[in-house]
Structure formats: C-alpha cells, structure tokens
Write a protein that holds these residues in place. Sequence first.
Motif, mmCIF file in Angstrom:
data_model
loop_
_atom_site.group_PDB
_atom_site.id
_atom_site.type_symbol
_atom_site.label_atom_id
_atom_site.label_comp_id
_atom_site.label_asym_id
_atom_site.label_seq_id
_atom_site.Cartn_x
_atom_site.Cartn_y
_atom_site.Cartn_z
ATOM 1 N N ALA A 211 7.678 -0.075 -4.856
ATOM 2 C CA ALA A 211 6.898 -1.237 -4.410
ATOM 3 C C ALA A 211 6.964 -2.364 -5.438
ATOM 4 O O ALA A 211 7.092 -3.545 -5.072
ATOM 5 C CB ALA A 211 5.448 -0.818 -4.156
ATOM 6 N N VAL A 212 6.880 -2.027 -6.710
ATOM 7 C CA VAL A 212 6.971 -3.040 -7.759
ATOM 8 C C VAL A 212 8.334 -3.728 -7.720
ATOM 9 O O VAL A 212 8.425 -4.970 -7.784
ATOM 10 C CB VAL A 212 6.726 -2.405 -9.141
ATOM 11 C CG1 VAL A 212 7.086 -3.385 -10.259
ATOM 12 C CG2 VAL A 212 5.278 -1.962 -9.283
ATOM 13 N N MET A 213 9.388 -2.950 -7.580
ATOM 14 C CA MET A 213 10.729 -3.527 -7.547
ATOM 15 C C MET A 213 10.946 -4.386 -6.310
ATOM 16 O O MET A 213 11.619 -5.426 -6.377
ATOM 17 C CB MET A 213 11.775 -2.406 -7.625
ATOM 18 C CG MET A 213 11.781 -1.677 -8.958
ATOM 19 S SD MET A 213 13.054 -0.390 -9.087
ATOM 20 C CE MET A 213 14.536 -1.406 -9.184
ATOM 21 N N ALA A 214 10.359 -3.977 -5.184
ATOM 22 C CA ALA A 214 10.489 -4.774 -3.960
ATOM 23 C C ALA A 214 9.797 -6.124 -4.118
ATOM 24 O O ALA A 214 10.331 -7.162 -3.685
ATOM 25 C CB ALA A 214 9.905 -4.011 -2.773
ATOM 26 N N LEU A 215 8.620 -6.152 -4.742
ATOM 27 C CA LEU A 215 7.932 -7.424 -4.971
ATOM 28 C C LEU A 215 8.745 -8.309 -5.907
ATOM 29 O O LEU A 215 8.885 -9.517 -5.684
ATOM 30 C CB LEU A 215 6.542 -7.176 -5.550
ATOM 31 C CG LEU A 215 5.507 -6.546 -4.621
ATOM 32 C CD1 LEU A 215 4.234 -6.203 -5.382
ATOM 33 C CD2 LEU A 215 5.182 -7.462 -3.441
ATOM 34 N N LEU B 231 0.856 -1.184 0.000
ATOM 35 C CA LEU B 231 0.000 0.000 0.000
ATOM 36 C C LEU B 231 0.890 1.230 0.000
ATOM 37 O O LEU B 231 1.785 1.361 0.844
ATOM 38 C CB LEU B 231 -0.905 -0.016 1.236
ATOM 39 C CG LEU B 231 -2.065 0.972 1.256
ATOM 40 C CD1 LEU B 231 -3.119 0.594 0.217
ATOM 41 C CD2 LEU B 231 -2.701 1.015 2.653
ATOM 42 N N VAL B 232 0.642 2.145 -0.948
ATOM 43 C CA VAL B 232 1.483 3.336 -1.072
ATOM 44 C C VAL B 232 0.601 4.570 -1.103
ATOM 45 O O VAL B 232 -0.609 4.499 -1.289
ATOM 46 C CB VAL B 232 2.353 3.277 -2.356
ATOM 47 C CG1 VAL B 232 3.256 2.060 -2.341
ATOM 48 C CG2 VAL B 232 1.483 3.282 -3.609
ATOM 49 N N ALA B 233 1.241 5.735 -0.914
ATOM 50 C CA ALA B 233 0.516 6.998 -0.976
ATOM 51 C C ALA B 233 0.067 7.270 -2.410
ATOM 52 O O ALA B 233 0.740 6.888 -3.378
ATOM 53 C CB ALA B 233 1.396 8.141 -0.477
ATOM 54 N N GLN B 234 -1.054 7.939 -2.542
ATOM 55 C CA GLN B 234 -1.540 8.300 -3.873
ATOM 56 C C GLN B 234 -0.643 9.378 -4.497
ATOM 57 O O GLN B 234 0.045 10.115 -3.811
ATOM 58 C CB GLN B 234 -2.983 8.800 -3.791
ATOM 59 C CG GLN B 234 -3.155 10.068 -2.969
ATOM 60 C CD GLN B 234 -4.511 10.723 -3.168
ATOM 61 O OE1 GLN B 234 -4.998 10.863 -4.287
ATOM 62 N NE2 GLN B 234 -5.140 11.127 -2.075
ATOM 63 N N ARG B 235 -0.668 9.444 -5.817
ATOM 64 C CA ARG B 235 0.053 10.442 -6.603
ATOM 65 C C ARG B 235 1.563 10.423 -6.338
ATOM 66 O O ARG B 235 2.219 11.453 -6.345
ATOM 67 C CB ARG B 235 -0.503 11.849 -6.346
ATOM 68 C CG ARG B 235 -1.967 12.005 -6.696
ATOM 69 C CD ARG B 235 -2.438 13.444 -6.584
ATOM 70 N NE ARG B 235 -3.864 13.560 -6.784
ATOM 71 C CZ ARG B 235 -4.484 13.569 -7.972
ATOM 72 N NH1 ARG B 235 -3.768 13.479 -9.074
ATOM 73 N NH2 ARG B 235 -5.808 13.661 -8.053
ATOM 74 N N ASP B 236 2.109 9.244 -6.095
ATOM 75 C CA ASP B 236 3.535 9.123 -5.804
ATOM 76 C C ASP B 236 4.152 8.072 -6.729
ATOM 77 O O ASP B 236 4.220 6.882 -6.384
ATOM 78 C CB ASP B 236 3.740 8.733 -4.331
ATOM 79 C CG ASP B 236 5.193 8.816 -3.888
ATOM 80 O OD1 ASP B 236 6.081 8.789 -4.761
ATOM 81 O OD2 ASP B 236 5.437 8.903 -2.665
ATOM 82 N N PRO B 237 4.607 8.474 -7.926
ATOM 83 C CA PRO B 237 5.166 7.504 -8.876
ATOM 84 C C PRO B 237 6.354 6.736 -8.319
ATOM 85 O O PRO B 237 6.505 5.541 -8.580
ATOM 86 C CB PRO B 237 5.583 8.373 -10.071
ATOM 87 C CG PRO B 237 4.810 9.640 -9.934
ATOM 88 C CD PRO B 237 4.608 9.852 -8.467
ATOM 89 N N GLU B 238 7.197 7.430 -7.539
ATOM 90 C CA GLU B 238 8.374 6.752 -6.990
ATOM 91 C C GLU B 238 7.977 5.651 -6.031
ATOM 92 O O GLU B 238 8.582 4.569 -6.022
ATOM 93 C CB GLU B 238 9.291 7.760 -6.300
ATOM 94 C CG GLU B 238 10.593 7.135 -5.833
ATOM 95 C CD GLU B 238 11.596 8.161 -5.338
ATOM 96 O OE1 GLU B 238 12.748 7.765 -5.052
ATOM 97 O OE2 GLU B 238 11.231 9.358 -5.252
ATOM 98 N N ALA B 239 6.938 5.895 -5.215
ATOM 99 C CA ALA B 239 6.485 4.864 -4.276
ATOM 100 C C ALA B 239 5.954 3.642 -5.019
ATOM 101 O O ALA B 239 6.196 2.496 -4.615
ATOM 102 C CB ALA B 239 5.409 5.442 -3.356
#
Length: 411
Positions: free
Chosen positions: A364-368, A352-360
């Motif tokens: 998250a994708v890279m961590a998965l 779960l990440v903050a909205q409007r945050d491309p870096e987040a």
Amino acid sequence: MSLPKTAYILLWYPLPSETFIFREVENAKAAGMPFCVHALYGEARKHLSPQMAAVAPTVARLGARAIPRILADMAWWAVRRPVETACILATIPWRRWSCLEVAGENVFAMCAGFSLARKFLADGIEHIHAGWANGPATAAWVASRLSGIPFSFSARAGDIYPPDGALAEKMRAAAAIHTNNKANIAHLHATAPDAAAKIRQIYNSLTLTGRDVSPVHLEPPYRLLAVGRFCRTKGFDVLIDACALLARRGFPFQLTLVGAGLPLPTALIRRRIRIHGLRARVFLPGFVSHDRMSELYAATDVFIMPSVVHPSGDRDGIPNVIMEALAHRIPVVATDVCGIPEVVEDGVTGRLVAQRDPEAIANAVMALAADRQAALAMAEEGKKRVAAMFDPETNTRAILDFFGSLPRRRF
C-alpha cells in the motif's frame, strides 16, 4: 437547553495520550455544560500541553493520599446504607476480571465510589458520567447506587474489549451509554441485549484541525509517520516488519515512529529495528506533545496506522491520529480494525489493509508513492470526511443533547 450539573469521572485528567477526552470535556464546558471533573488517580505531570497544564489545578483528585478518607466514607455509608454497602462489597470485588491489573483498578474504583457518592450529594450533583466503561464506570455505578444520582458512561475501545467482569451489569444500571464509533454498537448489544436502547453513538471531535495541509512531496526518500502508545493494540511490530520488506525491495524511505510506553514494549520495538538492520531508517523521537504534532504532519508523505486486535480481544476504536493525519491531507494506510473502516475507505479516503499483514502494508505504501495524484485525491476525500464526521461544533452539540436528555436527581 437545561443541562444537569454533572460529575465527570476519569482515572487521570488531563492525560496527554487522551487529547480526545480533554477536547470533549473542555469543548462542552465552553459551550455551557456544567462539568466538574474527578480523577480517581493522582496528577499526570509529564508532557502536558499549556492548555492541559492550565486546567489540571481545577480537577478534584483522589489517589493514594485519599485512602484514609475513602475508608472513612465507606464506614459512613455502612452505617447509613448497610444493606447496599454489604451487597457492593460482597459482589463487585469477586467478578471475573480479566487480569490482576483490571481487578485492582475496579476494586479501587469501587472503594472510591463511596467517597464520590458522599461528595456528590454534598455538592448537589444531578448526574454522574464516567469517561470510560472500566474503572471510572465502576466508580460511577457504586456512587449512583449509594446516592441515588443517575449515571451514564462512555464506551470506547480497550475498556470494552474484552468486556470486564461487570460491564453488562453497568450497562443495565446506567441511564445511558455513548460510544465513539459504530463498530462498538454491535459489540455492546451482544454484551447486554436488554440495554441496547440506551446506546448512542457520538464521534470524537477533531483535536488538530490541520489548517495548513501537508505538501506531500512523495519524493525519495519517502517520509513515513506512525504515532501511538507503544502497546499491544498498535501493531508497531508489524509495521517494522513491513519496513524491512520495503528496505529489501530497495524502496527509499524514512519512518518516524512517535510514541512511548512501558520499558518492555519499547525495548522490543528497538530490538526488532536492530534485528532488521533499520536503525538508519527508523527514528524513535519518543513522546511528542500534541501542540507540536502539526510540525510532524507537515513533514510527512504517508501516515500509517497498523492497529491489531490482541488475542485478549483488546483493540483500538478509531485512533484519533488517523483523523489528524487526514485533516492535514496526508495519504493514510490503515488496518481494518474496529471503527477504522468508518473513516478509511479503501481507494476512496486512503488504503485499508488486513491487520497483521506486513506485505499488505508495504504494498500500500509503494502504491501511494507510485501515484501522487491518486494519493492526494484520496487524502483530499479523507480530509473532507473527517471534517464532516468529527466536526467539533457538531459533536459538542451532540454531547450537550446527550446530557440534556438524561435523568437527573432533584435536590
């Protein structure tokens, strides 16, 4: 259980983008709920699944062709209920609607309510329910005021964010309200505190059960998937920016972005893909029918739902595609908007990440991708959670209990 003969009002039915409503109605009918569905608009003919196409002829519709009949029914009620008719016409059209489109929808719904009231009395309808809190609830409210038949409505997402010009009044007039996530309850309480006791929360039912889990290979190139209408609440522009970050970091991926929308939002998404140089990495297959979605889920490593809150307040509730992805045991990255955290708990059932945050999103994708076992463990927990929260049998029973407890008109 004694269930009232209920008229269920929607703008369109069936609608390919509203499979959750289709499933709610058809599951309840199969369980014995005496629903008759009324659509304020005409028939949506494109992209219907075979089951939707089979149901479409059973729906009573109004639309532009019904305008002469609507005007005749308004005159009929003006003779029989002149004071109530005058009150409706003098108040509802002049509410502070959020925009011309919303105003037009509600004014037409108000007029349609005159025809529906007359038909419901003739058909022996005992209760009226609106599937959305905006135009359908306005039509139900007017029909109830004229006919004396009690009404209720569902409150879901963009129909209550921001509240339309009469939402508080409709809440006070309704016999009951049901909403499909817990996050909406506080918002509805604040809109009409004196109607708080009428609100009941019932989750949607799963529309794709995910009988076959996705293999989730999590091998390069990583297969990312996002699904939704191309509209202002989905955050697909943010997702494209996140993909640009992934590309600059040398992360090997392919994104399939499924959906369609009005020409302008679609053109803006294509333009953003082109500006970032992502045409070889991001694929836009357009609308994919619901009965074919399992094929896409089965070929996915990570599902992304980048929902945002629009400056107007408009937002998603809990996008059903999140539940479908988790039902297929796919790791999910989603934003913390409205009811999404009820399903996606960071580090437990997904990221779960903050909205409007491309870096987040990119992180998250890279961590998965970096830890397949951890990603699968979260997806497995997510699969269990959605199976419990969105179980069709449990939630259909809750719908039947909801209608069984409502007041009805006796003929």
